[in-house]
Design a protein around this motif. Structure first.
Motif, PDB file in Angstrom:
ATOM      1  N   LEU A 165     -35.583  15.945  -9.506  1.00  0.00           N
ATOM      2  CA  LEU A 165     -36.896  15.603  -8.956  1.00  0.00           C
ATOM      3  C   LEU A 165     -36.841  14.249  -8.273  1.00  0.00           C
ATOM      4  O   LEU A 165     -35.993  13.412  -8.578  1.00  0.00           O
ATOM      5  CB  LEU A 165     -37.933  15.536 -10.088  1.00  0.00           C
ATOM      6  N   ILE A 166     -37.773  14.029  -7.367  1.00  0.00           N
ATOM      7  CA  ILE A 166     -37.851  12.746  -6.674  1.00  0.00           C
ATOM      8  C   ILE A 166     -38.691  11.776  -7.501  1.00  0.00           C
ATOM      9  O   ILE A 166     -39.783  12.128  -7.966  1.00  0.00           O
ATOM     10  CB  ILE A 166     -38.453  12.943  -5.271  1.00  0.00           C
ATOM     11  N   VAL A 211     -31.280   9.770  -1.719  1.00  0.00           N
ATOM     12  CA  VAL A 211     -30.490  10.003  -2.933  1.00  0.00           C
ATOM     13  C   VAL A 211     -29.441   8.894  -3.020  1.00  0.00           C
ATOM     14  O   VAL A 211     -28.658   8.693  -2.094  1.00  0.00           O
ATOM     15  CB  VAL A 211     -29.816  11.391  -2.896  1.00  0.00           C
ATOM     16  N   THR A 238     -26.989  10.604  -9.860  1.00  0.00           N
ATOM     17  CA  THR A 238     -27.739  10.139  -8.690  1.00  0.00           C
ATOM     18  C   THR A 238     -29.233  10.342  -8.928  1.00  0.00           C
ATOM     19  O   THR A 238     -29.644  11.086  -9.814  1.00  0.00           O
ATOM     20  CB  THR A 238     -27.317  10.927  -7.441  1.00  0.00           C
ATOM     21  N   LEU A 239     -30.027   9.647  -8.106  1.00  0.00           N
ATOM     22  CA  LEU A 239     -31.486   9.762  -8.229  1.00  0.00           C
ATOM     23  C   LEU A 239     -32.090   9.717  -6.829  1.00  0.00           C
ATOM     24  O   LEU A 239     -31.683   8.888  -6.003  1.00  0.00           O
ATOM     25  CB  LEU A 239     -32.021   8.596  -9.066  1.00  0.00           C
ATOM     26  N   ARG A 258     -32.391  18.160   3.056  1.00  0.00           N
ATOM     27  CA  ARG A 258     -33.587  18.962   3.331  1.00  0.00           C
ATOM     28  C   ARG A 258     -34.319  18.346   4.513  1.00  0.00           C
ATOM     29  O   ARG A 258     -34.631  17.168   4.487  1.00  0.00           O
ATOM     30  CB  ARG A 258     -34.508  18.960   2.103  1.00  0.00           C
TER      31      ARG A 258
HETATM   32  P1  AMP Z   1     -39.364  18.566  -4.521  1.00  0.00           P
HETATM   33  O1  AMP Z   1     -39.371  17.820  -5.813  1.00  0.00           O
HETATM   34  O2  AMP Z   1     -39.965  19.952  -4.646  1.00  0.00           O
HETATM   35  O3  AMP Z   1     -39.930  17.761  -3.396  1.00  0.00           O
HETATM   36  O4  AMP Z   1     -37.835  18.810  -4.179  1.00  0.00           O
HETATM   37  C1  AMP Z   1     -36.919  17.759  -4.349  1.00  0.00           C
HETATM   38  C2  AMP Z   1     -35.749  17.968  -3.427  1.00  0.00           C
HETATM   39  O5  AMP Z   1     -34.918  16.830  -3.472  1.00  0.00           O
HETATM   40  C3  AMP Z   1     -34.907  19.154  -3.835  1.00  0.00           C
HETATM   41  O6  AMP Z   1     -34.499  19.843  -2.668  1.00  0.00           O
HETATM   42  C4  AMP Z   1     -33.716  18.536  -4.527  1.00  0.00           C
HETATM   43  O7  AMP Z   1     -32.591  19.336  -4.417  1.00  0.00           O
HETATM   44  C5  AMP Z   1     -33.591  17.195  -3.811  1.00  0.00           C
HETATM   45  N1  AMP Z   1     -33.075  16.152  -4.714  1.00  0.00           N
HETATM   46  C6  AMP Z   1     -33.773  15.415  -5.593  1.00  0.00           C
HETATM   47  N2  AMP Z   1     -32.971  14.610  -6.304  1.00  0.00           N
HETATM   48  C7  AMP Z   1     -31.720  14.818  -5.859  1.00  0.00           C
HETATM   49  C8  AMP Z   1     -30.442  14.306  -6.215  1.00  0.00           C
HETATM   50  N3  AMP Z   1     -30.286  13.392  -7.177  1.00  0.00           N
HETATM   51  N4  AMP Z   1     -29.376  14.778  -5.557  1.00  0.00           N
HETATM   52  C9  AMP Z   1     -29.532  15.700  -4.585  1.00  0.00           C
HETATM   53  N5  AMP Z   1     -30.705  16.231  -4.214  1.00  0.00           N
HETATM   54  C10 AMP Z   1     -31.793  15.814  -4.833  1.00  0.00           C
END
Ligand code: AMP
Ligand code: MG
Length: 321
Positions: free
Chosen positions: A61-62, A96, A115-116, A193
């Protein structure tokens, strides 16, 4: 019961922030889509997000922050990050980056990765909520898994029901698509994305982006050398264990853990799947240590959050390349 929908006022924002600090979930507007927000430093709150969304897998998650200075408390910053943040933040770009040593953000928010993803949203209600909560807020789109992202407050509550304590109604989201996600931990900056910040504008600042599959998409699971290995502990993992040997570490679940392991950690002695999800990545990391030959994992029920837990455990136990 559906959640209360409130107009954003200093009072309702203070209430929402207090709920987040208590570990509850609040839906709030960002310029991209409505987010389902929880305290990113609280494992249980992050587990509740996955539970409310009903996703059968953990995707990272973000973590939403007020600004670049706040982000730098959690991730290892870089010159490229600085250049992108200076231009796009606050705004629809997620970066990220490597987690900092001792990073306070839940490992579940990173889905166990090192990673975050961080983002400073531009929406004034999101900014006010982040300031009042005074902590990073994990917030995926506020919809059930597999349904469209909500861009209006009234889309949120019916879908998430009891999972969300309060919805802040900021009207329609101005951007209406998710944030662009750029991975700066790869050898070259990688577009995971496409979203609200355009590829052209990003490339104008930092040069060509490599195009990579987002985590959670089918391609990503098989991308060579990319993710599978990050998800796996270095020790072999044995699933559905009902007995253990003395050289094994045991990841237990429920009240009836077999005795005799070198080290036993219990995901949830009470058999609570949300507690188990909250503990999963941190406990796997502790068990993955020298002196232990392999990790045995007790059976986890395949319902609710158990689906996502078992998905991740199956991948941890899969044959290594
Ligand atoms: P959403 O929370 O629905 O906006 O989706 C979060 C997006 O960020 C997803 O496509 C995840 O795969 C990508 N994402 C979040 N954290 C990471 C990370 N640590 N590494 C790679 N992708 C991430
Ligand atoms: Mg989403």
């Amino acid at each position: 019961m559906t959640a209360e929908i409130l107009a954003p006022t200093p009072d309702s924002i203070a209430r929402a922030a207090a709920l987040i600090r208590d570990g509850a979930l609040v839906a709030f507007p960002t310029e991209t889509v409505y987010g389902l927000g929880g305290d990113a430093t609280n494992d249980r709150a992050v587990a509740r997000i996955f539970e409310a969304k009903g996703r059968p897998q953990f995707n990272p998650l973000i973590a939403h922050v007020t600004d670049a200075a706040a982000a730098q408390a959690h991730v290892v910053w870089s010159e490229t990050a600085e250049r992108l943040a200076a231009h796009f933040w606050p705004g629809p770009l997620s970066l990220v980056l490597p987690r900092r040593a001792g990073c306070a953000v839940s490992l579940l928010c990173s889905a166990g990765l090192d990673t975050l993803a961080v983002r400073a949203p531009a929406h004034p209600v999101a900014q006010a909520l982040l300031r009042a909560a005074d902590r990073p807020v994990a917030a995926p789109s506020a919809n059930r898994s597999g349904t469209v992202s909500p861009t209006r407050a009234e889309h949120v509550a019916p879908a998430l029901g009891d999972g969300v304590a309060l919805v802040l109604d900021g009207g329609p989201c101005p951007v209406g698509v998710e944030s662009t996600v750029v991975d700066l931990t790869m050898p070259k900056p990688t577009l995971l994305r496409p979203g609200g910040a355009t590829r052209e504008a990003i490339e104008a600042l930092i040069g060509k982006l490599v195009l990579g599959p987002a985590i959670g998409t089918p391609g990503a699971l098989h991308a060579p050398g990319q993710l599978e290995s990050h998800y796996a502990p270095s020790l072999p993992v044995r699933l559905a264990a009902t007995s253990v040997s003395a050289d094994e570490g045991l990841l237990a679940f429920g009240a009836d853990a077999p005795r005799g392991a070198a080290l036993t950690l219990n995901l949830s002695p009470a058999g609570d799947l949300a507690e188990a999800a909250a503990n999963l990545f941190a406990m796997l990391r502790v068990l993955d240590q020298p002196g232990i030959a392999s990790i045995a994992v007790m059976p986890i029920p395949d319902r609710g959050l158990g689906l996502a837990i078992n998905d991740r455990l199956r991948r941890a136990a899969a044959p290594r390349p």
